[in-house]
Structures are given as C-alpha cells and as structure tokens.
Design an enzyme around this catalytic site. Structure first.
Site: not given
Ligand code: PGA
Length: 251
Positions: A9-11, A99, A101, A174, A212, A233-234
């Site tokens: 998930n590159w956001k 998600h 967010e 995150g 994470s 994500g990251g």
């Molecule tokens: P993160 O994000 O791996 O940076 O914690 C995961 C996500 O929000 O899908």
C-alpha cells in the site's frame, strides 16, 4: 488451502521510477517469492504499473495490481471519484476498502465501507477489507468486539469467496510500533473463529496483518497459524525490503 498474499500500500507515495525498480526487482527474485504479490500505487500510476508488469512478465513472478480506494458509485456527478469498473478496466484485481486512514481522515462510515465492498465485488474485483482497533479500544479490552463489529457491518450481502481481510491495529500504523506476533495471532484467531461461525468458507478467507511490518519482523508474524500474509505501508516503498517481506511468508 488459503491464499498467501503480500500487498503493498504505497499511500500517497511513489513515482514512475519506483514502479520500474519495484517491478524489475520483484521479477528478478521471482523464485524467492513465497506469496502472491499485489502492488497498490496511487491510482494515477495504475496503467504504468500494468505496462511495467506486462513488459517484464516473462519470468515466474506474478504481480497483481490493486487500488487504494474507489467510489461506492458506478457513475455520475461525483467529481474526483473512480468507479470500481474503471479500476477493473485498467487491470486492477484488488481494492483496499476501509483502511483506518480512510475511516479517520476521510470520515468513511461503516455504511460507506459496506457499499464499497459490494461495489468492488460487483465489478468483479476482490475487496481487501481493513479492520482494527484504536489504542484506547485495546486498552479497554474492546479489540475483538470492535473488529468483529466492523467485519459484520461491512459484509452484508458479501460474496465471501472473493474477500480478503486485513487486521490493522490502528496504533501500529506508520508508528513503528508492531503488535507482537502473539497479539496479532490472538486477534487473527478471533477473526477466523468469527468468520467460521458466519460464512460457509470462513476457513479459507485470507487474513493479512497490517501495521509496521518490516523485513526483520515479517517472518515471525507470518509464521503464526492464522496470519496468511501482510498489508505493507512504509516498508513497501523500498524494493529490497519489500522483496524480503514477500519472501518471508510461509509457503
Ligand atoms: P505501515 O502501514 O506498514 O507503514 O504501518 C500499513 C498500512 O497502513 O497499510
């Protein structure tokens, strides 16, 4: 047999260069990958990702394309929105829905999320439904109630044969904080038990851990009985790290 799956998930990150380096990096290590791999770039890059995959697709690796969001509507006066059928037309197979967010920053309610899950399936795509508790809810011992209520609300009329669920402890998104493998397994097991109780194929729905995940904690998380992969994500923005995570899933 449950699907093993790692989803990037590159956001609001990445560019055309990352698409090229990620696809060629994954293709070069195709034989090490132990799971299906999905990349969800910002929507504007989906066609470029599709082209990069089809140019490089002479090897064994299979990379699928996902979107990070979609409209609950199929057409009409909804400026800025993208319909699930449009995502299907340009090569998407998955859409992340619900998600944390989207729930918190964009105020998506359970009802909107349920509509999106249905809209995604109607377009022939697989929703990746995200559920998870806040720190406060965890501290109040509400985790299992919160996640099962979110699943229940989002899966009215769902086709459970075309569904992936991602458990995301919101306090671990995150932040660098990861649920321990035991904490994650406990919730995954509760979700699995819930799915078994209300869906005929509850045993076969892929359950991903999200929060994470890094190259150095992935193997321990993915070794848990009810964890079938991750939503990343990251760490999905770095080709070597993401490749290591994709190779850490139990085969
Ligand atoms: P993160 O994000 O791996 O940076 O914690 C995961 C996500 O929000 O899908």
């Amino acid at each position: 047999m449950r699907q093993s799956l790692v989803i990037a998930n590159w956001k609001l990150n990445g560019d055309l260069n990352l698409i090229e380096t990620m696809v060629s990096g994954l293709m070069a290590s195709a034989t090490e990958l132990t799971s299906d791999v999905v990349i969800c770039p910002p929507a504007i890059y989906i066609s470029a990702l599709r082209d990069a995959i089809s140019t490089a697709a002479s090897t064994a690796a299979s990379i699928s394309i996902g979107a990070q969001n979609c409209s609950e509507n199929s057409s009409g006066a909804f400026t800025g929105e993208i319909a699930p059928a449009m995502l299907a037309e340009v090569g998407c197979e998955y859409v992340i829905v619900g998600h944390s967010e989207r729930r918190s920053i964009f105020h998506e309610s359970d009802a909107i999320i349920a509509n999106k899950v249905n809209a995604v399936q109607q377009a022939g795509l697989t929703p990746v439904l995200c559920v998870g508790e806040s720190l406060e809810q965890r501290e109040n011992n509400e985790t299992i109630d919160v996640v099962t209520a979110q699943i229940k609300a989002a899966t009215v009329d769902v086709d459970s044969t075309k569904l992936v669920i991602a458990y995301e402890p919101v306090w671990a998104i995150g932040t660098g904080k990861t649920a321990t493998a035991e904490q994650a397994q406990e919730v995954h097991h509760a979700i699995r038990t819930y799915l078994r109780s209300c869906m005929p194929n509850g045993d076969t729905i892929a359950l991903l851990y999200d929060g994470s995940v890094k190259a150095d904690n992935a193997a321990q998380l993915f070794a848990q009985d009810d964890i079938d992969g991750g939503l990343i994500g990251g760490a999905s923005l770095n080709t070597d790290e993401f490749r290591a995570i994709c190779s850490a899933v139990k085969g």
